[in-house]
Scaffold this active site. Structure first.
Site, PDB file in Angstrom:
ATOM      1  CD  GLU A   1     -31.359  44.197  -8.798  1.00 30.85           C
ATOM      2  OE1 GLU A   1     -31.745  45.108  -8.040  1.00 30.85           O
ATOM      3  OE2 GLU A   1     -31.003  43.066  -8.386  1.00 30.85           O
TER       4      GLU A   1
ATOM      5  CG  ASP B   1     -11.763  36.024 -10.570  1.00 24.41           C
ATOM      6  OD1 ASP B   1     -10.630  36.335 -10.138  1.00 24.41           O
ATOM      7  OD2 ASP B   1     -12.158  36.316 -11.710  1.00 24.41           O
TER       8      ASP B   1
END
Length: 303
Positions: A102, A210
């Protein structure tokens, strides 16, 4: 927590037909900047929709599978939004692997953006992880990547053992040539005493892995969306430490997080050891620029 594997396609055209209809085609492809690993583009389709695609070499298709599994694991917690995953695949005609997602339009942060983001991250860290690592263990359902480097996710009973053997040790091994003989002996000593510095968490948590300021974005809903994970099950404070490494997070984020999920005593003494992993990874990816930061932390824990 339950999540499904990503849908696989053999070509971009196959993916577009399956997802949007037989006659849907790409009318415009516009490069999106910001990543170091992949080529990223915003695609405009003939049906009026816009989607996001990442591309890499065919031999790196597993990067996208690992990223997708991490995103879907985060989505399964029902806490923080991620872009919808449309599918991954290898397009042999174009000579690339790809990930279709998306497209998220960027928006302005809502008034309580940081407070909400902090509470949502705390909720994610409290979500059950049994379907990822049964029995309260640490690791992940697969190895994945931290940047362009492989990240080992062997299942371990102990968090400190996992962080030593699957995080620090592989990075030190890759960075071996940056250290002299005396430093290498001290590194061995540090690895031997990781359990003296770190603590076991009260419960295992799904981590983004991360979590720096470049790996979340603000949608048109004014909320934070997570992208580009290096997900695994570990100690929640490793994610918090990463947010502090390069900055960019508001104090209200930390206040809201700690109100929802108090941090164990002594976190400040452990924070740099967690971030040593990321600095070593940057050293191994980008070179000597990060060596001084690595040695500064080594000095703190080897003295």
């Amino acid at each position: 927590m339950a999540f499904t594997e990503p849908r696989q396609f053999q070509a971009m055209e196959e993916a577009l037909s399956a997802l949007f209809g037989k006659n849907v085609q790409i009318v415009e492809s516009r490069r999106v900047t910001g990543g170091d690993v992949n080529e990223a583009c915003k695609l405009a389709l003939t049906n009026g929709k816009q989607i996001f695609v990442k591309r890499n070499a065919m031999e790196n298709a597993d990067i996208f599978v690992a990223e997708t599994v991490g995103l879907l694991a985060i989505a399964a917690t029902g806490t923080i939004k991620i872009p919808d995953i449309l599918g991954t695949g290898i397009d042999r005609e174009r000579g690339c692997s790809f990930l279709l997602m998306e497209y998220i339009e960027s928006g302005s942060r809502g008034r309580d953006f940081w407070k909400t983001f902090g509470r949502q991250l705390a909720d994610m860290h409290r979500a059950p992880t049994d379907e990822l690592t049964a029995g309260g263990k640490f690791g992940f359902v697969m190895d994945n990547y931290i940047g362009i480097r492989k990240q080992k996710n062997d299942i371990c009973d102990s968090w400190t053992a996992f962080f030593r053997d699957c995080r620090l040790a592989p990075q030190f091994e890759a960075a071996y040539g940056y250290f002299d003989r005396t430093e290498r002996k001290k590194i061995t000593g540090l690895l031997d005493r990781v359990g003296d510095v770190l603590v076991e968490p009260t419960h295992p948590s799904l981590l983004h892995g991360d979590l720096w300021a470049g790996n979340f974005m603000t949608g048109t809903d004014g909320r934070g969306w997570l992208i580009d994970p290096a997900a695994y099950v570990g100690h929640a404070e490793a994610d918090i430490a990463m947010t502090e490494l390069f900055g960019g997070f508001s104090q209200s984020f930390y206040d809201a997080y700690r109100e929802a999920a108090p941090v164990q005593p002594g976190y400040e003494e452990r924070r740099d050891l967690y971030n040593l992993y990321h600095l070593l990874n940057h050293l191994n990816m980008f070179g000597v620029t990060y060596l001084s930061g690595v040695k500064r932390i080594l000095k703190k824990y080897m003295s």
